[in-house]
Write a protein that holds these residues in place. Structure first.
Motif, PDB file in Angstrom:
ATOM      1  N   ALA A  18       0.805  -1.217   0.000  1.00 41.96           N
ATOM      2  CA  ALA A  18       0.000   0.000   0.000  1.00 41.96           C
ATOM      3  C   ALA A  18       0.837   1.265   0.000  1.00 41.96           C
ATOM      4  CB  ALA A  18      -0.948   0.005   1.196  1.00 41.96           C
ATOM      5  N   GLN A  95      -5.295   3.374  -6.091  1.00 42.02           N
ATOM      6  CA  GLN A  95      -4.062   2.600  -6.044  1.00 42.02           C
ATOM      7  C   GLN A  95      -3.321   2.735  -7.374  1.00 42.02           C
ATOM      8  OE1 GLN A  95      -3.175   0.739  -2.967  1.00 42.02           O
ATOM      9  NE2 GLN A  95      -4.544   2.466  -2.648  1.00 42.02           N
ATOM     10  N   LYS A 123      -9.671   0.316  -0.342  1.00 40.14           N
ATOM     11  CA  LYS A 123      -8.755   0.927  -1.308  1.00 40.14           C
ATOM     12  C   LYS A 123      -9.456   0.964  -2.659  1.00 40.14           C
ATOM     13  CE  LYS A 123      -4.560  -0.053   1.087  1.00 40.14           C
ATOM     14  NZ  LYS A 123      -4.705   1.165   1.847  1.00 40.14           N
TER      15      LYS A 123
END
Length: 174
Positions: A18, A95, A123
Motif C-alpha cells: 500500500a 491505487q 482501497k
C-alpha cells in the motif's frame, strides 16, 4: 453498503504494498485532473455492486473545489469531500497512481477509466475497459498481489500518457 473483501492472507500481502502505491506520477488525462476529475472520496459512499456487474457511476468533481496531491489536481463534488481528502489523501487516492490495476498486474502503466472501479479492503482500484474488468475479477486477490509486486519495479516509470479508450469525460463540472 457492502464491500468486497479479500481473505486474510491476501489482504496482508496487498497491504504490504500500500505505501508504494502513491509515490509515482499520477495518471492524468486530457481533463488535466487526476481520475478524470471525478470525486475520489465519493466512490467510498457509492454502493459496490457484485463481481460481474457494472459499478455505480462515479460522481463528477467541481473544477472550483480541488486539492493537490502526488503532483496532481483532484476535483471534488463538495468542500466536505475535499476536506476529507486533504486530511488523509492516501486513504482516498486510487491505487497505482490511478493507473489500471490489471495493467499493473500485467507489468505496465496504462490509463484507467473512472467508471470501472472497485473498492477492495477500503482501497480504490480502477481498470481500463469492460473486458479488462472481466480478467481482473477472475482473481481480484491474486491480481492485487501481482500488481503490488510489479509496482515495485514500474512505479518510478513515467505515468501513462495514453487516452482512455471509448471514454469521454464530462467531469469536472464547471
Amino acid at each position: 453498503m457492502t464491500r468486497f473483501t479479500l481473505g486474510l492472507a491476501a489482504a496482508a500481502t496487498a497491504l504490504s504494498f500500500a505505501s508504494a502505491a502513491f509515490a509515482g506520477d499520477q495518471y492524468v488525462d486530457e481533463t488535466g485532473f487526476a481520475v478524470s476529475g471525478y470525486d475520489v472520496v465519493a466512490y467510498f459512499d457509492l454502493p459496490t455492486n457484485a463481481v460481474g456487474t457494472p459499478p455505480a457511476a462515479p460522481v463528477a468533481g467541481n473544477a472550483g473545489i480541488t486539492a493537490e496531491y502526488n503532483g496532481s489536481t483532484f476535483a471534488f463534488s463538495s468542500e466536505e469531500n475535499r476536506d476529507k481528502f486533504a486530511a488523509n489523501p492516501a486513504q482516498f487516492a486510487p491505487q497505482f497512481d490511478g493507473h489500471c490495476a490489471y495493467g499493473v498486474a500485467k507489468g505496465g502503466k496504462v490509463p484507467a477509466n473512472p467508471y470501472l472501479w472497485r473498492i477492495v479492503d477500503d482501497k480504490l482500484y480502477l481498470n481500463i475497459t469492460d473486458v479488462v474488468v472481466g480478467f481482473w475479477e477472475e482473481d481480484i486477490p491474486g491480481n492485487i498481489t501481482l500488481a503490488g509486486s510489479n509496482w515495485v519495479d514500474i512505479e518510478a516509470d513515467a505515468a501513462s500518457g495514453s487516452t482512455i479508450p471509448k471514454f469521454s469525460s464530462t467531469a469536472p463540472n464547471k
